[in-house]
Design an enzyme around this catalytic site. Structure first.
Site, PDB file in Angstrom:
ATOM      1  N   GLU A 105       0.727  -1.232  -0.226  1.00 25.54           N
ATOM      2  CA  GLU A 105       0.153  -0.020   0.060  1.00 25.54           C
ATOM      3  C   GLU A 105       0.788   1.281   0.111  1.00 25.54           C
ATOM      4  O   GLU A 105       0.244   2.387  -0.171  1.00 25.54           O
ATOM      5  CB  GLU A 105      -0.998  -0.049   1.129  1.00 25.54           C
ATOM      6  CG  GLU A 105      -0.204  -0.078   2.605  1.00 25.54           C
ATOM      7  CD  GLU A 105      -1.305  -0.086   3.528  1.00 25.54           C
ATOM      8  OE1 GLU A 105      -2.040   0.898   3.787  1.00 25.54           O
ATOM      9  OE2 GLU A 105      -1.406  -1.191   4.304  1.00 25.54           O
ATOM     10  N   SER A 106       2.172   1.084   0.115  1.00 28.40           N
ATOM     11  CA  SER A 106       2.906   2.106   0.046  1.00 28.40           C
ATOM     12  C   SER A 106       3.218   2.706  -1.484  1.00 28.40           C
ATOM     13  O   SER A 106       3.626   3.796  -1.691  1.00 28.40           O
ATOM     14  CB  SER A 106       4.217   2.282   0.692  1.00 28.40           C
ATOM     15  OG  SER A 106       5.120   0.988   0.133  1.00 28.40           O
TER      16      SER A 106
END
Length: 265
Positions: free
Chosen positions: A54-55
């Site tokens: 999710e980064s």
């Protein structure tokens, strides 16, 4: 010579994760066991899968397991480095365009028979006994993606009614997601625990035991579940071979960041 024939519960869990990742799937992972399972799938079980975090890092293939989703070990071996907002848009676009490539791993403190997950608090929301970190990206993931839920199998975690719905499952059963304004063609696919793999009935959307491990039994699963769970369909899942355990211990997590290896006597 190291003994790779004796595997731990966590290694079995990581192996179960890897075995349930399919060819060409895009796999949303965080850290810990889901990442080890996805790394194992990428290396020896399903090389065509594409782990993402999710980064904003896409198609990751780290040399050894990173400690966080922003770890440079992720960045060094990935196809694309997107900002976080692009990742969020990506999972929504997959749903909007009718794609079915994504599978995502989430966890929490409590889960109910329909796969709703609580990672917010224990007790009343305004006066909780325990406050957790909350959703992070899990709510958006559970909204737009099919999910695999990671839990330790304990009665206090598997309960009939959770204290707070952080990440939506099948809500209250058939049609529950649609009534809540959520995509009905997305939802939890399975729960992988240290005792077995639970799936959800197509008609009732209620959890049932699909597989138990060589060191567990259907009776153990029921004893550690705080609601009635159907174990009549349960099958034995074979454990990992020594080469799989060697790869986990020597290549994926040699520093034992997430899986502690028992000391040889």
């Amino acid at each position: 010579m190291p003994d790779y024939t004796n595997y731990t519960k966590q290694e079995m869990q990581a192996f179960a994760i890897a075995k349930n990742i399919q060819a060409n799937q895009i796999v949303i992972v965080g850290t810990g066991l889901p990442l080890i399972g996805a790394s194992l799938a990428k290396r020896i079980i399903c090389p065509s899968c594409h782990p993402i975090v999710e980064s904003g890092l896409m198609d990751c293939d780290p040399v050894e397991v990173p400690r966080s989703v922003g770890d440079n070990r992720f960045m060094a071996h990935c196809a694309v480095q997107w900002p976080n907002v692009r990742f969020i848009g990506f999972e929504a676009n997959e749903w909007l365009h009718g794609e079915d490539r994504l599978i995502a791993f989430i966890g929490g403190a409590q889960i109910d028979p329909f796969g709703n997950v609580n990672s917010t608090c224990i007790g009343d929301y305004h006066h909780p006994k325990t406050r957790f970190t909350g959703s992070g990206g899990a709510n958006g993931i559970a909204t737009y993606c099919n999910t695999v839920i990671m839990m330790q199998h304990q009665k206090r975690r598997f309960i009939d009614k959770i204290d707070y719905v952080t990440s939506c499952g099948w809500m209250d059963g058939p049609g529950g997601r649609e009534r809540a304004g959520l995509p009905g063609n997305r939802g939890p696919q399975m729960v992988v625990t240290d005792l077995g793999i639970m799936k959800f009935d197509e008609d009732t959307k209620r959890m049932y035991l699909a597989y138990y491990y060589p060191f567990s039994t259907p009776e153990m699963v029921q004893e550690n579940t705080g609601f009635e769970i159907d174990v009549s369909r349960a099958q034995l899942m074979e454990g990992p071979d020594p080469e799989t355990i060697r790869v986990i211990r020597e290549e994926i997590d040699p520093g034992q960041a997430f899986i502690k290896v028992p000391k040889e006597k």
